[in-house]
Scaffold this motif. Structure first.
Motif, PDB file in Angstrom:
ATOM      1  N   ILE A  85      -8.620  -8.488  33.580  1.00  0.00           N
ATOM      2  CA  ILE A  85      -8.150  -6.902  32.274  1.00  0.00           C
ATOM      3  C   ILE A  85      -6.959  -7.466  31.719  1.00  0.00           C
ATOM      4  O   ILE A  85      -7.045  -7.094  30.443  1.00  0.00           O
ATOM      5  CB  ILE A  85      -8.598  -6.013  33.163  1.00  0.00           C
ATOM      6  CG1 ILE A  85      -9.294  -5.219  32.824  1.00  0.00           C
ATOM      7  CG2 ILE A  85      -7.415  -4.525  32.075  1.00  0.00           C
ATOM      8  CD1 ILE A  85      -9.820  -3.534  33.409  1.00  0.00           C
ATOM      9  N   GLU A 129      -6.341 -10.580  31.673  1.00  0.00           N
ATOM     10  CA  GLU A 129      -6.593 -12.156  31.252  1.00  0.00           C
ATOM     11  C   GLU A 129      -7.176 -11.553  29.564  1.00  0.00           C
ATOM     12  O   GLU A 129      -6.048 -12.502  28.382  1.00  0.00           O
ATOM     13  CB  GLU A 129      -7.329 -12.603  32.020  1.00  0.00           C
ATOM     14  CG  GLU A 129      -6.758 -13.432  33.081  1.00  0.00           C
ATOM     15  CD  GLU A 129      -8.249 -14.720  33.179  1.00  0.00           C
ATOM     16  OE1 GLU A 129      -9.370 -15.087  32.865  1.00  0.00           O
ATOM     17  OE2 GLU A 129      -7.604 -15.331  34.087  1.00  0.00           O
ATOM     18  N   GLY A 130      -7.985 -10.385  29.832  1.00  0.00           N
ATOM     19  CA  GLY A 130      -8.633  -9.330  28.990  1.00  0.00           C
ATOM     20  C   GLY A 130      -6.775  -9.070  27.550  1.00  0.00           C
ATOM     21  O   GLY A 130      -7.040  -9.792  26.148  1.00  0.00           O
ATOM     22  N   SER A 131      -5.705  -9.098  27.611  1.00  0.00           N
ATOM     23  CA  SER A 131      -4.987  -8.577  26.845  1.00  0.00           C
ATOM     24  C   SER A 131      -4.499  -9.891  26.833  1.00  0.00           C
ATOM     25  O   SER A 131      -4.261 -10.235  25.899  1.00  0.00           O
ATOM     26  CB  SER A 131      -4.063  -7.937  28.043  1.00  0.00           C
ATOM     27  OG  SER A 131      -2.669  -7.361  27.684  1.00  0.00           O
ATOM     28  N   ALA A 143      -5.392 -13.538  25.793  1.00  0.00           N
ATOM     29  CA  ALA A 143      -5.768 -13.317  25.363  1.00  0.00           C
ATOM     30  C   ALA A 143      -5.922 -12.814  23.707  1.00  0.00           C
ATOM     31  O   ALA A 143      -6.144 -13.355  22.652  1.00  0.00           O
ATOM     32  CB  ALA A 143      -7.291 -13.827  25.736  1.00  0.00           C
TER      33      ALA A 143
END
Lengths: 253, 405
Positions: free
Chosen positions: B288, B290-292, B294
């Motif tokens: 989560i 990493e999603g942010s 990215a």
């Protein structure tokens, strides 16, 4: 027909501590095409695409040499801010990773942190992104529901929509279908063909049929080295390297 | 149905009934009487003895058989011991009368012996197969739960029964008089609430900030290890040491005051807040974050908008645990913040206060010399109510912020 080169990788090497994961990679990815990266597990596929938006910066002990030029600008230049690179180069991960927020907020998040706050603009962006990711019809009546309630395939398309919302130039996909069933996979593949009208797409995949079906160019990586790179048809039908042929025909890997 | 099955079922029934009676008498603070108690245990002992030959024949492992002999022996022993417990247990001026003593011993004996005996019945009933183990395991786990609930029920029921009659409007709104024998506890009530509030104000930002730093910003290395060790040591420090530290450091600066007490309570609460918050933040999946990143989020944006909201329920739990502990502590404030009598509702941070736990300590000290029993029980009830109230509030808050993962 010669295409404009969007992403150009030059002599890229990468180490995790003393462990070399990428060795002198050089390749050019044309604009508005799908480039697939294939290769056996642990060959550095994910590492390579995580270099393109500098996600590897987050890993302690990771060191790179070489250049990655996007529209001629080196993303590893000291003056370039990694946060800015990631706004230009969006990324979708292997496992769907929506935020534990509503569907709407998942998409609006990237815009909000980029400074877009008016409800009107957010509404428009959310709608357009969901449409672009072919998810709008399935979720338009429940935008305020938790994104965690969606199915795996829907979550992955939501993650794609979330990435499209910040209007990146390049779209990285790290095995986007590996956690999905064949129907969800087919939907994502259809989506990819639509997306290449506007975006330069780089996709890592374990599935060679998928690479053959969707990509325009294919790169074969083995043990951190680029073994072969060329138009997909050529790589699959007349591979130059014996290693590539053995991998593609399933005798190895 | 074979005789041995009937006998096994009877033992299971008897054991369960005994556990229920034991639990009921603990919660209701009553003693079931010498004759009945003796009858129950003797019945159980005889039934187990009757089943012995069958079990011996059936049991592949003689260990199960030995268990049954032991249970039968324990039952007979308890049948003799509990009703003949000493009538009075003297502890200087305080004494607990026989029935109080007996209800505690007998109910505990019933709660433990009952399910254990019941599980001894499952062996012969299922011919010592894996189903017997499954059933006995279930029985033993039930005992574990009952044993946890037992003291809780005992404490809450005992304090409520004795304390509730003392809770009156006068008690809640008047000042202390005659060494606590008359009057109320208004200043102590206000003092405790102010102390908890100020403690929260000190411990929350520091604790959560520290947890975020340790989990998100700090590089794994020596510094982090040193900080973690320091936090652990702080948590393990006896509260009286905190009190003495406060006396040496804060009292010269701020006097015996609300502020000194809150600072020390803050130190006491800090490690609990830090550790539970760290745990909560650690539980947020890396993907989560990493999603942010990215999406072009900075680290602070990621922490603030993606990591903290889902971690909040866990953080709240930690805060509540910490404050609940602070509310009941006496040692850290007795030298630094409180008076027994004479302190009013504080007008500023630098005024001394009264506090419920310390008030209770003083009341028990006057027990016997002055008629303070009623007020002491009522104070205990109020303190318990505040601590349970903080916990309940925490649970409500946590549920409100809980989001699905």
């Amino acid at each position: 027909m010669e295409n404009h080169i969007k992403v150009s990788i030059k002599n890229l090497s990468l180490w995790y501590g003393s462990n070399q994961a990428l060795d002198q990679i050089t390749m050019d990815m044309p604009e508005k095409k799908i480039t697939a990266i294939i290769g056996p597990s642990g060959c550095g596929k994910s590492t390579l695409i995580r270099c393109l938006n500098r996600m590897n910066d987050l890993i302690e002990g990771c060191r790179t040499t070489g250049e990655i030029l996007i529209d001629g600008q080196n993303v590893y230049d000291r003056r370039v801010d990694a946060v800015e690179v990631r706004r230009r180069v969006g990324m979708v991960f292997q496992k769907p990773n929506p935020f534990p927020k509503s569907i709407y907020e998942n998409i609006a998040y990237g815009c909000r942190i980029g400074g877009i706050n008016t409800k009107q603009r957010l509404d428009k962006i959310v709608k357009e992104s969901l449409k672009e990711a072919a998810l709008w019809d399935e979720v338009k009546d429940r935008l305020s529901d938790s994104a965690m309630k969606l199915s795996g395939g829907q979550q992955q398309r939501l993650c794609i929509a979330r990435t499209l919302a910040i209007e990146p130039e390049v779209l990285l996909m790290d095995e986007p279908c590996s956690a999905l069933d064949p129907i969800a996979t087919a939907k994502i593949e259809d989506l990819l063909r639509d997306l290449k009208r506007d975006y330069t797409v780089v996709i890592v995949t374990h599935n060679m049929q998928q690479a053959a079906r969707v990509s325009d160019y294919t790169a074969y990586l083995y043990l951190g080295k680029l073994v072969e790179f060329g138009p997909t048809r050529q790589v699959f039908e007349k591979p130059e390297a014996e290693l590539t042929e053995r991998y593609i025909t399933g005798r190895f890997g | 149905m074979k005789p041995k099955d009937a006998l096994s079922c009877w033992i299971i029934f008897l054991g369960s009934a005994m556990a229920l009676i034991g639990f009921g008498s603990a919660a209701g603070s009553f003693y079931i009487g010498d004759a009945l108690l003796r009858l129950l245990f003797v019945l159980l002992g005889i039934s187990l003895l009757l089943l012995l030959p069958t079990s011996f024949r059936l049991a592949k492992q003689k260990r199960s058989f030995c268990w049954m002999v032991a249970f039968a022996a324990i039952s007979f022993a308890l049948a003799y011991l509990v009703p003949s417990a000493p009538p009075k247990v003297g502890l200087r001026d305080y004494s607990i009368d026989a029935s109080l003593m007996k209800f505690m011993i007998s109910s505990l004996a019933l709660v433990i012996t009952g399910p254990v005996a019941a599980s001894a019945g499952f062996g012969p009933l299922f011919n010592f197969t894996k189903h017997a183990h499954q059933a006995s395991a279930y029985c033993f786990l039930t005992i574990a739960i009952l044993l946890i609930l037992y003291p809780l029920g005992l404490i809450i029921s005992e304090i409520s029964v004795n304390g509730l009659p003392g809770i009156t409007w006068e008690f809640l709104t008047q000042d202390v008089s005659k060494h606590g024998a008359e009057g109320g506890i208004f200043p102590a009530l206000v003092g405790t609430i102010l102390l908890i509030g100020l403690t929260a104000l000190i411990a929350l930002p520091l604790g959560i900030g520290c947890a975020i730093y340790l989990q998100e910003y700090a590089k794994r290395g020596r510094l982090v290890r040193v900080i973690r060790t320091a936090v652990n040591i702080l948590q393990g420090t006896p509260s009286i040491v905190h009190g003495l530290f406060g006396l040496a450091v804060f009292v010269p600066l701020f006097g015996i005051s609300l502020l000194s007490g809150a600072l020390i309570m803050g130190f006491l609460t800090l490690p609990i807040v830090i550790r539970t918050s760290e745990e909560a933040i650690r539980s947020i999946p890396q993907e989560i974050r990493e999603g942010s990143y990215a999406l072009g989020a900075t680290q602070w944006q990621t922490i603030r908008k993606v990591v903290l909201p889902p971690a909040l329920p866990g953080v709240i739990t930690g805060v509540v645990l910490g404050l609940g502990r602070a509310a009941g502590e006496t040692a850290p404030i007795m030298f630094t913040a409180v008076y027994f009598m004479g302190a009013r509702v504080p007008g500023s941070l630098l005024d001394p206060i009264q506090a419920l736990p310390y008030h209770l300590l003083e009341l028990t000290r006057y027990w016997g010399a002055y008629p303070v029993e009623q007020n002491a029980w009522a104070t205990a009830f109020l303190l318990l109510a505040i601590v349970l109230g903080i916990n309940a509030g925490g649970i409500i808050l946590r549920e409100r912020y809980r989001q699905e993962f």
